[in-house]
Write an enzyme that holds these catalytic residues in place. Sequence first.
Site, short mmCIF file in Angstrom:
data_model
loop_
_atom_site.label_atom_id
_atom_site.label_comp_id
_atom_site.label_asym_id
_atom_site.label_seq_id
_atom_site.Cartn_x
_atom_site.Cartn_y
_atom_site.Cartn_z
CG ASN A 11 -1.72 1.22 1.42
OD1 ASN A 11 -1.81 2.04 0.49
ND2 ASN A 11 -2.34 1.38 2.58
CD1 TRP A 12 3.52 0.93 -2.65
CD2 TRP A 12 3.47 1.82 -4.69
NE1 TRP A 12 4.18 0.06 -3.49
CE2 TRP A 12 4.16 0.59 -4.76
CE3 TRP A 12 3.31 2.56 -5.87
CZ2 TRP A 12 4.70 0.09 -5.94
CZ3 TRP A 12 3.85 2.07 -7.06
CH2 TRP A 12 4.54 0.84 -7.09
CD GLU A 99 -2.94 5.35 6.87
OE1 GLU A 99 -2.95 5.42 5.63
OE2 GLU A 99 -1.97 4.85 7.51
CD GLU A 169 -3.86 -2.75 7.30
OE1 GLU A 169 -2.77 -3.05 6.80
OE2 GLU A 169 -4.40 -1.64 7.11
N GLY A 175 2.20 1.87 10.81
CA GLY A 175 3.16 2.96 10.69
C GLY A 175 3.85 3.31 12.00
CB SER A 214 5.01 -2.30 11.94
OG SER A 214 4.59 -0.96 12.16
N GLY A 235 2.57 -1.32 4.38
CA GLY A 235 2.71 0.09 4.08
C GLY A 235 4.17 0.46 3.89
N GLY A 236 4.78 0.98 4.96
CA GLY A 236 6.14 1.52 4.89
C GLY A 236 7.14 0.63 4.17
#
Length: 252
Positions: A11-12, A99, A169, A175, A214, A235-236
Amino acid sequence: MATRRPFFCGNWKLNGTIAESLALATDVRNGVATLRGADVVVAPSFTALHAVAKRLEDGAVAIAAQNCHFEDKGAFTGEVSASQLADVGCKYVILGHSERRQLFGELDAAVNLKARAALRAGLAPIICVGETLAERDAGETLGRIQAQLDAAIADIADADLSRCLVAYEPVWAIGTGRTASPAQAQEVHAHIRASVARRSAGVAASLRILYGGSMKPDNVRALMAEADVDGGLVGGASLQAESFARMVKEGS
Ligand code: PEP
């Protein structure tokens, strides 16, 4: 017992020009080129979807969008429909990400409408659920997950549910560098599968339940060792092709 093929989606989020997204997509494609053991998906920003879809056309890496609207067309300024996403080459759409829920006020009912719209358009929804730290500390984790899941999949027929994925999640792990322990993830994943099994044992057995929060190359193996963890929404660590590819390799 169904064997579920591992599934990893990067997920950018709100990152990347078209040129940057193309470079990352190319590196991901090359990085996973020899890996055959997992489905690999990337979710660029809307603005880069078309270019990335063209770049990855006919390859093994599929495209997801990060959101969609629940109407197909009309006076909905600023929105993008599921059929428009299918038109640019998406196969999946991430829905109900925390988010979206926390920063944009997205409600359970909207997640359900979006999932149904996605299915109508031929997209596979990746439905996100997760508890906040306050909910976990209050012992409300499983109840919260149940409520989000029930709402998201309401009025979706079993045949369509079999095209969905669910991502657990925990909000406190996204994050933050803080990962759910494999046992914490497994408890929730098993709960999700058992809940779906009450509707359809067959759908539950093949449902892919992803962990997100994470996830990194050095913790993916332990998470994937759990019986009900079938992949990751990342994500990251998906913003660097090398670490994303390493994660896919470690996790498949
Ligand atoms: C996410 O946003 O879906 C996510 C899991 O992010 P991160 O991997 O950075 O925690």
